[in-house]
Design a protein around this motif. Structure first.
Motif, PDB file in Angstrom:
ATOM      1  N   SER A  94      -9.156   4.402  -1.465  1.00 13.83           N
ATOM      2  CA  SER A  94      -8.011   4.593  -2.309  1.00 13.83           C
ATOM      3  C   SER A  94      -7.550   5.936  -2.403  1.00 13.83           C
ATOM      4  O   SER A  94      -6.500   6.588  -2.342  1.00 13.83           O
ATOM      5  CB  SER A  94      -8.019   4.117  -3.585  1.00 13.83           C
ATOM      6  OG  SER A  94      -9.011   4.538  -4.066  1.00 13.83           O
TER       7      SER A  94
ATOM      8  N   GLY B   4      -7.371   1.792  -7.565  1.00  4.45           N
ATOM      9  CA  GLY B   4      -6.617   1.577  -6.417  1.00  4.45           C
ATOM     10  C   GLY B   4      -5.445   2.383  -5.961  1.00  4.45           C
ATOM     11  O   GLY B   4      -5.147   3.167  -6.984  1.00  4.45           O
ATOM     12  N   LEU B   5      -5.138   2.325  -5.079  1.00  2.00           N
ATOM     13  CA  LEU B   5      -3.904   3.279  -4.560  1.00  2.00           C
ATOM     14  C   LEU B   5      -2.575   3.027  -5.345  1.00  2.00           C
ATOM     15  O   LEU B   5      -2.018   3.907  -5.744  1.00  2.00           O
ATOM     16  CB  LEU B   5      -3.663   2.874  -3.059  1.00  2.00           C
ATOM     17  CG  LEU B   5      -2.383   3.547  -2.242  1.00  2.00           C
ATOM     18  CD1 LEU B   5      -2.463   5.001  -2.268  1.00  2.00           C
ATOM     19  CD2 LEU B   5      -2.043   3.166  -1.000  1.00  2.00           C
TER      20      LEU B   5
END
Length: 436
Positions: A252, A290-291
């Motif tokens: 990420s 997370g991204l």
């Protein structure tokens, strides 16, 4: 009344001979007498039952005998002597002024015959019938499609492209492009223009991103970014390719750095980003690191929360769509050559209409049948060898494919041609022997 040469496309050319026993027929000018085309000198003028020989400067009355009157004049000694004199004459240049342009004239005539009639438009240069020219072009298109294993659904678009290119014949003839050049111009020419136009739209419009990570054919990790926005020109939502980024490490943090670089490099405002569509793996949509979580917490807190499983469907659809275009750039030189050949007869080209079904039919029962008959004729008179192999088709049928290899006297080389494809219910030596 000054006699005027009648062109085939003139609106009144079917009425000028009304009431004449033998009316004028345009196929007369497509015939030959003693190897000389009739249309080279014979012209239909706007007089009832009268044609004119521009070489002899004489009118010919065909109302009574029709074609026989024209043929009789073309075989007379006076006409043949004038024809011989014209062939043996040479133009005088230099001392008598500028050289005459023999490519400009009446109805395709030499300039020395300009005074014989008052003409405003030239006649078609070709003596081949219009329908034959159209049929020949259709054969070229379907043969090109089959030879290069293209989908018949591309035929209408290929015709439209050829017609558009033929509008400027001089520019088309000057184009030369090989596979490498086509790839370069797509990437750094057309591709760059599309990218600049997309970035300009993203700076002024709200948009969403579709992102997914995949492995390329050379085993590199690639993050592909698509942008979806409302286009004011086409008045609809469009999806465009923004960037494809190579990643050494896929996590990420690394992906977040790549995405931020794209925005900062192109000066795209984060406030215009409304949502991100991704798959649901931890790297992309993890709730902690997370991204999407990183982008929402650090750059765009206003992001909408959209589930991203459909991204895989988009990716798979794009992959399936691009599969038929594998090696497409290698066809660019051949497509240009085909367009240049078709543009030689713009009138016949513009009259061609062909859809997928028509192209398939003409390939199978037109060009394909002609090729098969020509191959069989050659095999009857030449020594040949056969190449055979059995395979399974897409509909799970057993098919025996037979190719014939022989020396072609026309091309002066050994060629390999498709002879037949046979469907087999049972695959054994006895069954295959009976099929052959």
């Amino acid at each position: 009344m000054v006699s005027r040469v009648v062109l085939q496309r003139d609106s009144y050319n079917l009425e000028v001979d009304k009431g004449v026993k033998n009316c004028w027929k345009w196929d007369w000018v497509e015939r030959s007498v003693y190897g000389n085309p009739v249309g080279q000198f014979i012209r239909k003028i706007n007089s009832r039952g009268i044609a004119r020989c521009e070489l002899c400067q004489k009118d010919i009355n065909y109302a009574g005998r029709g074609w026989k009157s024209l043929e009789q004049h073309l075989t007379k000694k006076l006409h043949l002597d004038n024809l011989k004199m014209r062939k043996t004459n040479h133009s005088l240049s230099g001392a008598f002024g500028a050289k005459l342009d023999t490519h400009q004239g009446i109805y395709g005539l030499h300039p020395m015959f300009k005074s014989s009639a008052e003409l405003k438009q030239p006649a078609p240069a070709s003596l081949t019938s219009f329908q034959d020219r159209v049929t020949n072009m259709e054969s070229m298109v379907v043969a090109f499609t089959s030879e290069n294993s293209l989908s018949f659904s591309l035929v209408p678009k290929m015709l439209e492209l050829a017609k558009t290119l033929s509008d400027d014949k001089k520019a088309l003839d000057s184009i030369t492009m090989n596979r490498t050049t086509a790839s370069y111009k797509t990437r750094f020419g057309v591709g760059k223009t599309f990218e600049e136009d997309l970035i300009r739209c993203l700076k002024t419009s709200c948009f969403s991103l579709n992102m997914d990570e995949s492995t390329s054919s050379n085993y590199q990790k690639v993050l592909t970014i698509l942008a979806s926005y409302f286009c004011k020109i086409s008045n609809k939502v469009v999806v465009r390719h923004l960037s494809s980024l190579t990643c050494v490490t896929v996590n990420s943090e690394a992906l977040y750095t790549k995405v931020v670089d794209v925005f900062e490099k192109n000066d795209i405002p984060w406030k215009n980003l409304t949502s991100i569509l991704m798959d649901s793996c931890n790297v992309m949509r993890g709730s902690k690191s997370g991204l999407e979580t990183r982008i929402r917490s650090q750059k765009a807190p206003h992001l909408l929360d959209v589930d991203g499983d459909t991204c895989h469907h988009v990716h798979n659809s794009a992959k399936a769509f691009c599969k038929p275009f594998d090696g497409f750039f290698s066809l660019v030189p051949k497509m240009l050559e085909l367009a240049k050949t078709l543009s030689d007869d713009k009138k016949a080209l513009d009259s061609i209409t062909m859809n997928r079904t028509t192209a398939s039919y003409k390939t199978r029962f037109g060009v394909g049948k002609t090729f098969e008959e020509d191959l069989i004729r050659c095999l009857k008179t030449s020594c040949f060898s056969l190449n055979m192999d059995e395979s399974t088709s897409s509909n799970y049928q057993k098919v025996l494919t037979i190719l014939a290899s022989y020396f072609c006297k026309i091309s002066n080389k050994v060629v390999v041609r498709h002879l037949s494809s046979l469907t087999c219910v049972t695959v054994n030596s006895e069954a295959l022997g009976l099929q052959i």
